[in-house]
Design an enzyme around this catalytic site. Structure first.
Site, mmCIF file in Angstrom:
data_model
loop_
_atom_site.group_PDB
_atom_site.id
_atom_site.type_symbol
_atom_site.label_atom_id
_atom_site.label_comp_id
_atom_site.label_asym_id
_atom_site.label_seq_id
_atom_site.Cartn_x
_atom_site.Cartn_y
_atom_site.Cartn_z
ATOM 1 N N CYS A 111 0.829 -1.209 0.000
ATOM 2 C CA CYS A 111 0.000 0.000 0.000
ATOM 3 C C CYS A 111 0.866 1.263 0.000
ATOM 4 O O CYS A 111 1.372 1.670 1.052
ATOM 5 C CB CYS A 111 -0.926 -0.030 1.214
ATOM 6 S SG CYS A 111 -1.959 1.431 1.373
ATOM 7 N N CYS B 132 -0.512 4.141 2.110
ATOM 8 C CA CYS B 132 -0.328 3.954 3.559
ATOM 9 C C CYS B 132 1.113 4.246 3.964
ATOM 10 O O CYS B 132 1.358 4.878 4.984
ATOM 11 C CB CYS B 132 -0.608 2.506 3.985
ATOM 12 S SG CYS B 132 -2.059 1.741 3.296
ATOM 13 N N ASP B 133 2.058 3.766 3.198
ATOM 14 C CA ASP B 133 3.447 3.724 3.672
ATOM 15 C C ASP B 133 4.419 4.635 2.930
ATOM 16 O O ASP B 133 5.544 4.837 3.389
ATOM 17 C CB ASP B 133 3.982 2.278 3.548
ATOM 18 C CG ASP B 133 3.187 1.305 4.400
ATOM 19 O OD1 ASP B 133 2.662 1.732 5.436
ATOM 20 O OD2 ASP B 133 3.085 0.128 4.019
#
Ligand code: NAP
Length: 353
Positions: A174, A177-178
């Site tokens: 992701c 997300c990261d």
């Protein structure tokens, strides 16, 4: 006695549904999933995908700061003792989920740490006369007048042992997300895949990375025309055609440091120094346990037949979060649809009592 509402899942959609239905006096029962090796390998342990991320910087209400005192007072001591220390950043995925879970418990939610392995969603002749059946991994059958399916989806991985080894230490499913984590800043990164997700991830990562190598196994992207154009005109994206991943390289101290790529057309192997390895090869919704009980979309997600409602093909069964959403896939949108599902279930129960 049949439960009023059973919620299957334990990500943001499930906990939001539990919080809302508990506050509506529906006494929700949540099946959060079993802690098993099979679930660990499949990426379906309790708390779901968000628990696999580190800092969550885009969940509204949690700007960076020292949340320690809040976590210490909001969560039970024994739970805090088993969590890693908080590091003065925004909340992490696991912290957010523990807070959501606790909030659901505070309002009287009951939680069973088991999987639901099968369902009987055959529509009763008269609404409300026969409850739905849920078959759990503890061998018992549970009955409910309404059900909220919030089992999420899991990012697809290639399945290489080296990829598994560096998950959360440079390997991610992701980018949103990261991608902004310090470890990826101004470093070369790799994205695997040739669809819209991969191109979107690669484009997003160019905000932070020095270079993004988009690695595709064929000589043509599957992504839509506009996305292809975006990839081809972005100076920071370098597309590597006809390449598959042989091994993710790294060490215990730094995590991912490189990748070895094979050619599908007979060229030499290629080794690239990289700090991050992102997968953009699609997601798989966690719907196998439904065994055809709900209508699915062509891509295998639970179908929401009515716009802006969480209804499924079976009246009384609702779906929330990534198990039904292959488009937004964010923690906050999952929580939003979880709330909607609880309100939809509450109205359904009121109408069919
Ligand atoms: P997708 O369209 O199924 O693409 C998956 C990509 O991963 C394909 O290029 C595929 O290669 C590759 N792939 C699959 N398994 C692989 C493996 N084992 N090794 C190497 N490569 C592998 O999935 P997606 O990109 O997640 O998109 C899903 C849906 O969401 C699509 O309908 C897409 O349009 C939509 N979406 C839209 C947007 C947007 O419009 N902004 C953003 C994201 C997603 P092959 O091409 O060789 O099969």
């Amino acid at each position: 006695m049949a439960e009023k509402v059973i919620i299957i899942g334990s990500g943001p959609a499930a906990w939001a549904a539990a919080i809302y239905s508990a506050r509506a006096n529906l006494r929700p029962l949540v099946f959060e999933g079993a802690v098993t090796e099979a679930n660990r390998v499949a990426g379906t342990l309790p708390l779901g995908q968000l628990a696999l991320t580190t800092e969550v910087e885009n969940y509204p209400g949690f700007p960076a700061g020292d949340l320690k005192a809040y976590l210490d007072t909001a969560l039970p001591e024994e739970k805090r003792a088993e969590m890693p220390p908080h590091g003065k950043h925004g909340a992490t995925g696991p912290e957010l989920l523990e807070l959501m879970r606790q909030q659901a418990l505070n309002f009287g939610t009951r939680i069973i740490t088991e999987d639901i392995k099968g369902v009987d969603f055959r529509v009763p002749c008269t609404h409300g006369r026969r409850p739905f059946g849920l078959f759990a991994s503890d061998g018992k059958t549970y009955e409910a007048q309404s059900v909220i399916v919030a089992t999420g989806a899991r990012a697809n991985y290639l399945g290489l042992p080296s990829e598994e080894k560096f998950k959360n230490r440079g390997v991610s499913g992701c980018a949103v997300c990261d991608g902004a984590l310090p470890r990826f800043r101004n470093k070369p990164l790799v994205v695997i895949g040739g669809g819209d997700s991969a191109v979107e991830e690669a484009t997003y990562l160019t905000k932070f990375a020095s270079k993004v190598h988009l690695v595709h196994r064929r000589d043509k992207l599957r992504a839509s025309k506009i996305m292809v154009e975006r990839a081809e005109t972005n100076a920071k994206i370098d597309i590597l055609w006809n390449r598959t991943v042989e091994e993710v390289l790294g060490n215990d101290r730094e995590g991912v440091t490189g990748v070895r790529l094979k050619s599908t057309v007979g060229a030499e192997d290629l080794e690239l120094p990289i700090a991050g390895f992102f997968l953009g090869i699609g997601h798989t919704p966690n719907t196998a346990f439904l065994q055809g009980a709900l209508e699915l979309t062509g891509k295998g997600y639970v179908c929401w037949p009515v716009p802006m409602r969480t209804f499924t093909s079976v009246p009384g069964v609702f779906a929330a979060g990534d198990v039904a959403d292959d488009y937004y896939r964010q923690a906050v949108t999952a929580a939003g649809t979880g709330c909607m599902a609880a309100l939809d279930a509450e109205r359904y129960l009121a109408e069919h009592e």
